[in-house]
Motif scaffolding. Structure first.
Motif, mmCIF file in Angstrom:
data_model
loop_
_atom_site.group_PDB
_atom_site.id
_atom_site.type_symbol
_atom_site.label_atom_id
_atom_site.label_comp_id
_atom_site.label_asym_id
_atom_site.label_seq_id
_atom_site.Cartn_x
_atom_site.Cartn_y
_atom_site.Cartn_z
ATOM 1 N N MET A 247 61.575 37.169 59.406
ATOM 2 C CA MET A 247 62.237 36.929 58.137
ATOM 3 C C MET A 247 63.712 36.579 58.316
ATOM 4 O O MET A 247 64.598 37.223 57.760
ATOM 5 C CB MET A 247 62.078 38.148 57.224
ATOM 6 C CG MET A 247 60.627 38.483 56.915
ATOM 7 S SD MET A 247 59.725 37.070 56.257
ATOM 8 C CE MET A 247 60.482 36.962 54.660
ATOM 9 N N GLY B 287 55.906 36.266 60.889
ATOM 10 C CA GLY B 287 56.511 37.095 59.855
ATOM 11 C C GLY B 287 57.963 37.396 60.185
ATOM 12 O O GLY B 287 58.484 38.461 59.898
ATOM 13 N N HIS C 208 46.226 37.602 54.083
ATOM 14 C CA HIS C 208 46.483 38.184 55.408
ATOM 15 C C HIS C 208 45.302 37.967 56.349
ATOM 16 O O HIS C 208 45.484 37.688 57.539
ATOM 17 C CB HIS C 208 46.818 39.673 55.294
ATOM 18 C CG HIS C 208 48.139 39.944 54.641
ATOM 19 N ND1 HIS C 208 49.169 39.033 54.652
ATOM 20 C CD2 HIS C 208 48.589 41.010 53.944
ATOM 21 C CE1 HIS C 208 50.200 39.529 53.986
ATOM 22 N NE2 HIS C 208 49.882 40.730 53.546
ATOM 23 N N LEU D 49 54.326 30.918 61.062
ATOM 24 C CA LEU D 49 53.282 31.206 60.079
ATOM 25 C C LEU D 49 53.898 31.172 58.697
ATOM 26 O O LEU D 49 54.816 31.955 58.407
ATOM 27 C CB LEU D 49 52.692 32.587 60.347
ATOM 28 C CG LEU D 49 51.938 33.253 59.188
ATOM 29 C CD1 LEU D 49 50.635 32.522 58.916
ATOM 30 C CD2 LEU D 49 51.704 34.717 59.492
ATOM 31 N N ILE E 196 53.951 34.579 49.019
ATOM 32 C CA ILE E 196 52.715 35.078 48.407
ATOM 33 C C ILE E 196 52.967 35.494 46.964
ATOM 34 O O ILE E 196 52.207 35.139 46.049
ATOM 35 C CB ILE E 196 52.127 36.243 49.228
ATOM 36 C CG1 ILE E 196 51.700 35.759 50.615
ATOM 37 C CG2 ILE E 196 50.950 36.880 48.491
ATOM 38 C CD1 ILE E 196 51.207 36.861 51.537
ATOM 39 N N GLU F 159 45.595 34.546 57.527
ATOM 40 C CA GLU F 159 46.734 34.454 58.462
ATOM 41 C C GLU F 159 46.333 34.850 59.871
ATOM 42 O O GLU F 159 46.692 34.198 60.855
ATOM 43 C CB GLU F 159 47.873 35.361 58.009
ATOM 44 C CG GLU F 159 48.626 34.908 56.803
ATOM 45 C CD GLU F 159 49.630 35.963 56.356
ATOM 46 O OE1 GLU F 159 49.554 37.116 56.807
ATOM 47 O OE2 GLU F 159 50.501 35.619 55.542
ATOM 48 N N PRO G 224 52.869 31.579 54.741
ATOM 49 C CA PRO G 224 51.729 32.000 53.923
ATOM 50 C C PRO G 224 51.592 31.195 52.636
ATOM 51 O O PRO G 224 51.449 31.739 51.546
ATOM 52 C CB PRO G 224 52.062 33.456 53.622
ATOM 53 C CG PRO G 224 53.554 33.502 53.609
ATOM 54 C CD PRO G 224 54.012 32.481 54.614
ATOM 55 N N GLY H 81 58.213 42.764 60.706
ATOM 56 C CA GLY H 81 57.514 43.784 59.937
ATOM 57 C C GLY H 81 56.421 44.510 60.677
ATOM 58 O O GLY H 81 56.552 44.847 61.843
ATOM 59 N N SER H 82 55.296 44.704 59.972
ATOM 60 C CA SER H 82 54.212 45.543 60.476
ATOM 61 C C SER H 82 53.597 45.001 61.764
ATOM 62 O O SER H 82 53.121 45.758 62.613
ATOM 63 C CB SER H 82 53.127 45.669 59.413
ATOM 64 O OG SER H 82 51.983 46.291 59.954
ATOM 65 N N GLY H 83 53.593 43.678 61.921
ATOM 66 C CA GLY H 83 53.061 43.111 63.149
ATOM 67 C C GLY H 83 51.558 42.941 63.179
ATOM 68 O O GLY H 83 50.959 42.902 64.250
ATOM 69 N N THR H 84 50.917 42.812 62.021
ATOM 70 C CA THR H 84 49.467 42.590 62.040
ATOM 71 C C THR H 84 49.136 41.222 62.618
ATOM 72 O O THR H 84 48.110 41.057 63.281
ATOM 73 C CB THR H 84 48.867 42.722 60.628
ATOM 74 O OG1 THR H 84 49.447 41.747 59.767
ATOM 75 C CG2 THR H 84 49.075 44.118 60.067
ATOM 76 N N ASN H 85 50.005 40.251 62.418
ATOM 77 C CA ASN H 85 49.772 38.933 63.036
ATOM 78 C C ASN H 85 50.041 38.988 64.529
ATOM 79 O O ASN H 85 49.331 38.356 65.326
ATOM 80 C CB ASN H 85 50.640 37.873 62.347
ATOM 81 C CG ASN H 85 50.080 37.489 60.996
ATOM 82 O OD1 ASN H 85 49.122 36.729 60.906
ATOM 83 N ND2 ASN H 85 50.652 38.031 59.947
HETATM 84 N N1 LIG Z 1 58.090 33.474 55.643
HETATM 85 C C1 LIG Z 1 57.151 34.107 56.519
HETATM 86 C C2 LIG Z 1 56.450 35.220 55.797
HETATM 87 O O1 LIG Z 1 56.768 35.546 54.674
HETATM 88 N N2 LIG Z 1 55.508 35.822 56.471
HETATM 89 C C3 LIG Z 1 54.811 36.937 55.932
HETATM 90 O O2 LIG Z 1 55.187 38.055 56.692
HETATM 91 C C4 LIG Z 1 54.023 38.843 56.908
HETATM 92 C C5 LIG Z 1 54.134 39.453 58.252
HETATM 93 O O3 LIG Z 1 53.134 40.410 58.374
HETATM 94 P P1 LIG Z 1 52.931 41.154 59.779
HETATM 95 O O4 LIG Z 1 54.289 41.667 60.189
HETATM 96 O O5 LIG Z 1 51.937 42.220 59.459
HETATM 97 O O6 LIG Z 1 52.417 40.131 60.743
HETATM 98 C C6 LIG Z 1 52.833 37.939 56.802
HETATM 99 O O7 LIG Z 1 51.797 38.548 56.148
HETATM 100 C C7 LIG Z 1 53.335 36.742 56.038
HETATM 101 O O8 LIG Z 1 52.775 36.680 54.752
#
Ligand SMILES: NCC(=O)N[C@@H]1O[C@H](COP(=O)([O-])[O-])[C@@H](O)[C@H]1O
Ligand SMILES: Nc1nc2c(c(=O)[nH]1)N[C@@H](CN(C=O)c1ccc(C(=O)N[C@@H](CCC(=O)O)C(=O)O)cc1)CN2
Length: 226
Positions: free
Chosen positions: A105, A103, A195, A126, A140, A198, A128, A15-19
């Motif tokens: 999936m 993140g 977040h 990770l 979440i 996280e 959540p 996803g967005s990759g904030t982690n």
């Molecule tokens: N089963 C793992 C899961 O659901 N992780 C979720 O994916 C997001 C990735 O955010 P990011 O792409 O901004 O890091 C995280 O915020 C986390 O809650």
């Protein structure tokens, strides 16, 4: 592996990759004894903004597309097995020391887990939520629903080793997040709180995993129980 050998990380995203961004920012301080570098970012989703973050940081990246396997192979289990086997080859080509699921999936099958274990490459994730709670996707949202139903008064974030059973690998760290009305009635407020936790937990969890890996390689018994 000498103490000055850099620790090589591969980060898996969707996803967005904030982690991922938190790990990139923390790269210079991820380990006090081992200079650490993120050698590749791999996404299972083409549109993942995390791929842009990797590119902007000068980190090699790849998009590994499950759909193309599903078009070529049936049943789906065969497609996923081939996908995971090729993902393992893609990851191992960079000789990482540690893989971080930030993140990511996609449920990883033994076709991925086995080659990495044989190569001595550990995988962390990770989650959540806390250990044993809301395993799987949409943790979440499920925690928020449980809170609103009066079933829980706290949730949290866990960094854990990855094994075949989803989100049940040995914990590296857990951070509890107390919940309260009315602030956390709003899921967007709760998501932001989670977040924030996280982003700190993934850095500290990665740091701990690197230190444990070097301790194990230097003969001390810190190997995770599978
Ligand atoms: N089963 C793992 C899961 O659901 N992780 C979720 O994916 C997001 C990735 O955010 P990011 O792409 O901004 O890091 C995280 O915020 C986390 O809650
Ligand atoms: N074998 C393991 N694989 C993964 C683990 C793990 O502990 N063991 N952690 C997960 C991360 N994760 C939760 O933290 C998670 C991610 C995705 C799913 C899931 O159901 N994925 C579906 C697709 C969902 C979608 O595309 O939206 C699937 O793979 O079919 C469950 C848990 C990473 N993998």
């Amino acid at each position: 592996m000498s103490p000055t050998t850099p620790a090589r990380l591969t980060v898996l995203i969707s996803g967005s990759g904030t982690n991922l961004a938190a790990l990139i920012t923390a790269q210079p301080t991820l380990s006090s004894t081992h200079p650490t570098s993120i050698v590749r970012v791999i996404s299972n989703r083409k549109a993942a903004y995390g791929l842009t973050r990797a590119s902007d940081a000068g980190i090699p990246s790849a998009y590994h597309n499950l759909a193309s396997y599903k078009k070529r192979l049936t049943p789906e289990s065969a497609a996923r097995e081939a996908y995971d086997a090729d993902l393992a080859s893609l990851v191992l080509a960079d000789s990482p020391d540690l893989v971080v699921c930030a993140g990511f999936m996609h449920i990883l099958s033994p076709a991925f887990l086995r080659p990495l274990e044989e190569a001595g490459v550990r995988i962390i994730n990770l989650h959540p939520a806390l250990r044993g709670e809301f395993n799987g996707a949409h943790a979440i949202e499920r925690a928020h629903a449980a809170f609103m139903a009066g079933e829980i008064q706290r949730t949290g974030v866990m960094i854990h080793y990855v094994i075949s059973e989803v989100d049940m690998g040995e914990p590296i760290l857990q951070v509890a997040i107390p919940l309260s009305h009315p602030d956390d009635d709003n899921i967007a407020v709760l998501e932001d709180r989670i977040h924030d936790v996280e982003h700190e937990a993934i850095v500290e969890g990665t740091r701990l995993a690197i230190e444990a890996l070097w301790a194990a390689r230097e003969g001390q018994n810190t190997a995770p129980s599978s």
